[in-house]
Design an enzyme around this catalytic site. Structure first.
Site, short mmCIF file in Angstrom:
data_model
loop_
_atom_site.label_atom_id
_atom_site.label_comp_id
_atom_site.label_asym_id
_atom_site.label_seq_id
_atom_site.Cartn_x
_atom_site.Cartn_y
_atom_site.Cartn_z
CG HIS A 274 41.57 38.61 41.52
ND1 HIS A 274 40.24 38.08 41.76
CD2 HIS A 274 41.09 40.05 41.45
CE1 HIS A 274 39.40 38.79 41.87
NE2 HIS A 274 39.77 39.98 41.61
CD GLU A 327 43.77 45.97 41.62
OE1 GLU A 327 44.05 44.76 41.15
OE2 GLU A 327 42.61 46.23 42.20
#
Length: 389
Positions: A274, A327
């Site tokens: 991330h 996700e």
């Protein structure tokens, strides 16, 4: 003696910043923040994960728009007000079949939102007061699930399902998608996912919405730009790709070889890493818990892959903290709840539109247009223009 500094000073002093504006503070916000080193993010003063675990979508929507969590009476009134806005103008309704025939739901949403804004008479945020701006955002947010589900169904030769004003936001979304009232456990799981993804700092799509809002454009224009940014696979397109990774690996005995091959080739492992978090993504942690409540072979395999990927990444990329992001388990949860993979990113948009709208409203209060500079690195000018021929 008159002060001529304003007349003689340069218009700005160039400031070098990291690529991608990483870590650069561009404005103040009261909407929330992401504290990446702590693995924590919040909406207003509340933990976003705690909100997802304890409140409904409409309550959190109210928090972002009005600045406070509603009590039961105000929450019910807000839910009723927004539910009444779910229907589409006739001009939009009749255009949807042609849009669906040309493209998918997320790309189609850009066109449909433009038409919706025109049909509802959205005016530039620069020209209207805060009440009208807020009303425009509520109308757009309420219509987005209706637009997305209609485009999906029309693209498969199915008639759109009319929204119901007696169902909460998430349950109504699933109802319009499938034509059946959803199982409460799955509706709640999707609702928790939606709440957890309403807002997340100045990500690419949110920043895009704010840049457009800074020009004074109308709400629909701001949201169309945000949807365009979200469509990129490096932003909102990874949930289905994370599941594709699980499909490609296939079985437990292939995990290590498959992951090692991709990491050594320099490929990105979708669902891991991330831009902000340097520890476990709190959204991933929450969604893993939701997935485990459902259980099953998909969940077991996802957990096994997660553990092995993190171990291999730690071995091959020492010193880097690479964990699952939202996700990875978002794809698992949506698959368990029966959403088609084509609708994973559109479902993300059905949540994030509320965060975009809150940012549009906040940005509209700032009269300063967002206008950064770039460093020119091309051929040294001026060069004489050659004669044609």
């Amino acid at each position: 003696m008159p002060n001529n500094r304003a007349a003689t000073a340069p218009s700005f002093t160039p400031v070098d910043v990291p690529r991608g504006l990483s870590g650069v503070v561009v404005t103040d916000t009261a909407l929330g923040d992401v504290r990446g080193r702590e693995g924590f993010y919040h909406y207003r003063q509340y933990s976003a994960v705690e909100l997802a675990q304890t409140r409904g979508f409409e309550d959190v929507w109210h928090l972002l728009v009005h600045g406070e969590l509603p009590d039961a009476a105000r929450g019910a009134a807000f839910a009723a007000r927004t539910a009444a806005l779910r229907g589409l103008p006739e001009e939009v309704r009749v255009a949807l079949p042609a849009i669906a025939a040309a493209t998918g739901p997320l790309a189609g949403l850009r066109t449909a939102l433009s038409l919706l804004g025109a049909s509802l008479g959205f005016r530039p945020v620069y020209d209207v007061d805060v009440d009208r701006r807020r009303a425009d955002t509520l109308a757009a947010c309420a219509a987005v699930p209706t637009l997305l589900t209609a485009l999906y169904r029309l693209g498969r030769g199915l008639e759109p399902v009319e929204p119901r004003d007696d169902l909460p936001y998430a349950a109504n979304y699933l109802y319009m998608l499938t034509g059946s009232e959803p199982d409460p456990a799955r509706a709640r799981a999707v609702e928790q996912y939606l709440i957890s993804t309403i807002d997340h700092g100045f990500n690419a799509s949110t920043f895009t919405a704010r840049v457009i809002a800074s020009t004074g454009a109308d709400v629909a224009a701001c949201l169309v730009g945000a949807v365009g940014a979200l469509s990129g696979p490096l932003h909102g397109g990874a949930p289905s790709r994370a599941l594709d990774t699980l499909d490609a690996i296939g079985t437990s005995d292939r995990i290590d070889s498959w992951i090692r091959e991709r990491v050594l080739a320099g490929d990105r492992i979708m669902g891991f890493g991330h831009a902000v978090y340097r520890t476990e993504d709190p959204r991933s942690r929450m969604l893993r818990g939701i997935a485990r409540q459902f259980g099953g072979s998909l969940v077991d395999f996802a957990v096994e892959v997660e553990h092995r990927v993190e171990a291999i990444l730690a071995e091959l990329k020492p010193g880097r903290e690479l964990h699952t992001n939202v996700e990875f388990y978002a794809g698992v949860v949506m698959e368990l709840c029966g959403l088609p993979r084509e609708m994973f990113t559109p479902t993300f948009a059905a949540a994030r539109v509320v965060g975009w709208s809150a940012n549009i409203l906040e940005q509209a209060e700032d009269p300063k247009i967002i206008r950064p500079a770039a460093r020119y690195v091309g051929p040294v000018p001026p060069v004489a223009v050659p004669v044609a021929g």
